[in-house]
Design an enzyme around this catalytic site. Structure first.
Site, mmCIF file in Angstrom:
data_model
loop_
_atom_site.group_PDB
_atom_site.id
_atom_site.type_symbol
_atom_site.label_atom_id
_atom_site.label_comp_id
_atom_site.label_asym_id
_atom_site.label_seq_id
_atom_site.Cartn_x
_atom_site.Cartn_y
_atom_site.Cartn_z
ATOM 1 N N HIS A 87 17.554 52.244 7.651
ATOM 2 C CA HIS A 87 17.528 53.698 7.514
ATOM 3 C C HIS A 87 16.093 54.171 7.735
ATOM 4 O O HIS A 87 15.158 53.585 7.192
ATOM 5 C CB HIS A 87 18.023 54.106 6.123
ATOM 6 C CG HIS A 87 18.088 55.580 5.947
ATOM 7 N ND1 HIS A 87 19.079 56.350 6.527
ATOM 8 C CD2 HIS A 87 17.287 56.441 5.286
ATOM 9 C CE1 HIS A 87 18.870 57.626 6.211
ATOM 10 N NE2 HIS A 87 17.787 57.707 5.471
ATOM 11 N N ASP A 93 23.459 55.039 1.963
ATOM 12 C CA ASP A 93 22.003 54.812 1.932
ATOM 13 C C ASP A 93 21.429 54.545 0.541
ATOM 14 O O ASP A 93 20.283 54.895 0.267
ATOM 15 C CB ASP A 93 21.250 55.989 2.578
ATOM 16 C CG ASP A 93 21.587 56.167 4.050
ATOM 17 O OD1 ASP A 93 21.890 55.157 4.715
ATOM 18 O OD2 ASP A 93 21.544 57.305 4.526
ATOM 19 N N LEU A 108 31.221 54.373 7.135
ATOM 20 C CA LEU A 108 32.269 53.374 6.960
ATOM 21 C C LEU A 108 33.061 53.627 5.678
ATOM 22 O O LEU A 108 32.511 54.069 4.670
ATOM 23 C CB LEU A 108 31.636 51.985 6.945
ATOM 24 C CG LEU A 108 30.909 51.642 8.253
ATOM 25 C CD1 LEU A 108 29.975 50.460 8.061
ATOM 26 C CD2 LEU A 108 31.912 51.382 9.361
ATOM 27 N N ARG A 146 28.482 55.631 12.429
ATOM 28 C CA ARG A 146 29.758 55.889 11.783
ATOM 29 C C ARG A 146 29.586 55.692 10.288
ATOM 30 O O ARG A 146 28.940 54.735 9.865
ATOM 31 C CB ARG A 146 30.830 54.905 12.270
ATOM 32 C CG ARG A 146 31.121 54.922 13.742
ATOM 33 C CD ARG A 146 32.094 55.981 14.152
ATOM 34 N NE ARG A 146 33.322 55.906 13.379
ATOM 35 C CZ ARG A 146 34.138 56.940 13.197
ATOM 36 N NH1 ARG A 146 33.861 58.113 13.720
ATOM 37 N NH2 ARG A 146 35.245 56.811 12.478
ATOM 38 N N ASN A 172 22.018 47.529 6.734
ATOM 39 C CA ASN A 172 21.726 48.721 7.513
ATOM 40 C C ASN A 172 20.222 48.951 7.492
ATOM 41 O O ASN A 172 19.526 48.485 6.593
ATOM 42 C CB ASN A 172 22.441 49.942 6.917
ATOM 43 C CG ASN A 172 22.287 51.179 7.776
ATOM 44 O OD1 ASN A 172 22.369 51.124 8.999
ATOM 45 N ND2 ASN A 172 22.056 52.322 7.136
ATOM 46 N N GLU A 226 10.577 49.493 12.308
ATOM 47 C CA GLU A 226 11.951 49.014 12.142
ATOM 48 C C GLU A 226 12.147 47.712 12.892
ATOM 49 O O GLU A 226 12.793 46.779 12.400
ATOM 50 C CB GLU A 226 12.952 50.055 12.657
ATOM 51 C CG GLU A 226 13.059 51.298 11.812
ATOM 52 C CD GLU A 226 14.073 52.287 12.364
ATOM 53 O OE1 GLU A 226 15.019 51.868 13.077
ATOM 54 O OE2 GLU A 226 13.926 53.489 12.091
ATOM 55 N N ARG A 240 39.733 57.337 9.969
ATOM 56 C CA ARG A 240 38.577 56.457 9.744
ATOM 57 C C ARG A 240 39.051 55.095 9.248
ATOM 58 O O ARG A 240 38.574 54.050 9.666
ATOM 59 C CB ARG A 240 37.633 57.096 8.732
ATOM 60 C CG ARG A 240 36.399 56.279 8.411
ATOM 61 C CD ARG A 240 35.488 56.962 7.406
ATOM 62 N NE ARG A 240 35.217 58.354 7.682
ATOM 63 C CZ ARG A 240 34.322 58.801 8.574
ATOM 64 N NH1 ARG A 240 33.627 57.952 9.283
ATOM 65 N NH2 ARG A 240 34.147 60.089 8.757
#
Length: 192
Positions: A113, A149, A97, A95, A111, A178, A69
């Site tokens: 969610h 998150d 991170l 992915r 991001n 979204e 990773r």
């Protein structure tokens, strides 16, 4: 000009909503902001076609070609940095991170969610909301931190959970929201 780099893994509907908002709201003139590139970890991601159709630079970096990773994230950061990003936008980038990657873009990594964070971090959010008997669900745009998150919330949208909802019907309603809040959160963040 402030550059945005968007990371995707699939269809790119949030990426398309961001690009559309940037065009319709004239971010280049109004905010000095442009979507400079779309990068995917999957060569067959449909969102790449959408980006190319808008004359946005696209790149593919296959995570399967890397031993770890961290090695992938190091190569990804080098690729992103070629575009001198003011903001790196995760839009369905599937992915997790590494802490080093997240630290490299601290304060510049967003991001979206599909839940009302802090509720239902991780996967299967819609079914979990239904199973828990929630009356409301939604989506959250947040800054990314090393913990999954839980970064600072930039924007949220709320949708009702209807008695006949399935995970798929709820997901569709949340996704439409979204597409509204992610571009708004980005514009607000970059207008500061």
């Amino acid at each position: 000009m402030k550059n945005i780099v968007i990371l995707i893994s699939g269809g790119g509907s949030n990426m398309a909503a961001i690009v559309r908002a940037a065009q319709q709201q004239d971010w280049a003139q109004r905010l000095g902001v442009r979507v400079a590139a779309v990068i995917s970890n999957k060569a067959d991601a449909k969102g790449l076609e959408l980006a190319r159709a808008q004359c946005i630079a696209t790149e593919v970096l296959d995570h399967k070609q890397f031993a770890s990773r961290e090695a992938f994230d190091t190569a990804l950061a080098a690729l992103i940095d070629q575009y001198d990003p003011a903001l790196v936008v995760l839009a369905g980038f599937m992915r997790i991170l590494s802490p080093g990657f997240v630290a490299h873009y601290e304060g510049r990594l967003t991001n979206i969610h599909p839940s009302l964070l802090p509720a239902f971090t991780g996967l299967h959010t819609h079914q979990r909301a239904i199973d828990a008997g929630c009356k409301f669900a939604g989506a959250t745009v947040h800054l990314v931190t090393a913990e999954l998150d839980v970064g600072p919330i930039l924007d949220q949208a709320v949708v009702p959970v209807l008695p006949q909802d399935t995970a798929d019907t709820l997901a569709a309603r949340v996704l439409s929201q979204e597409h509204l809040i992610y571009p708004r959160a980005i514009a607000n963040l970059l207008s500061k």
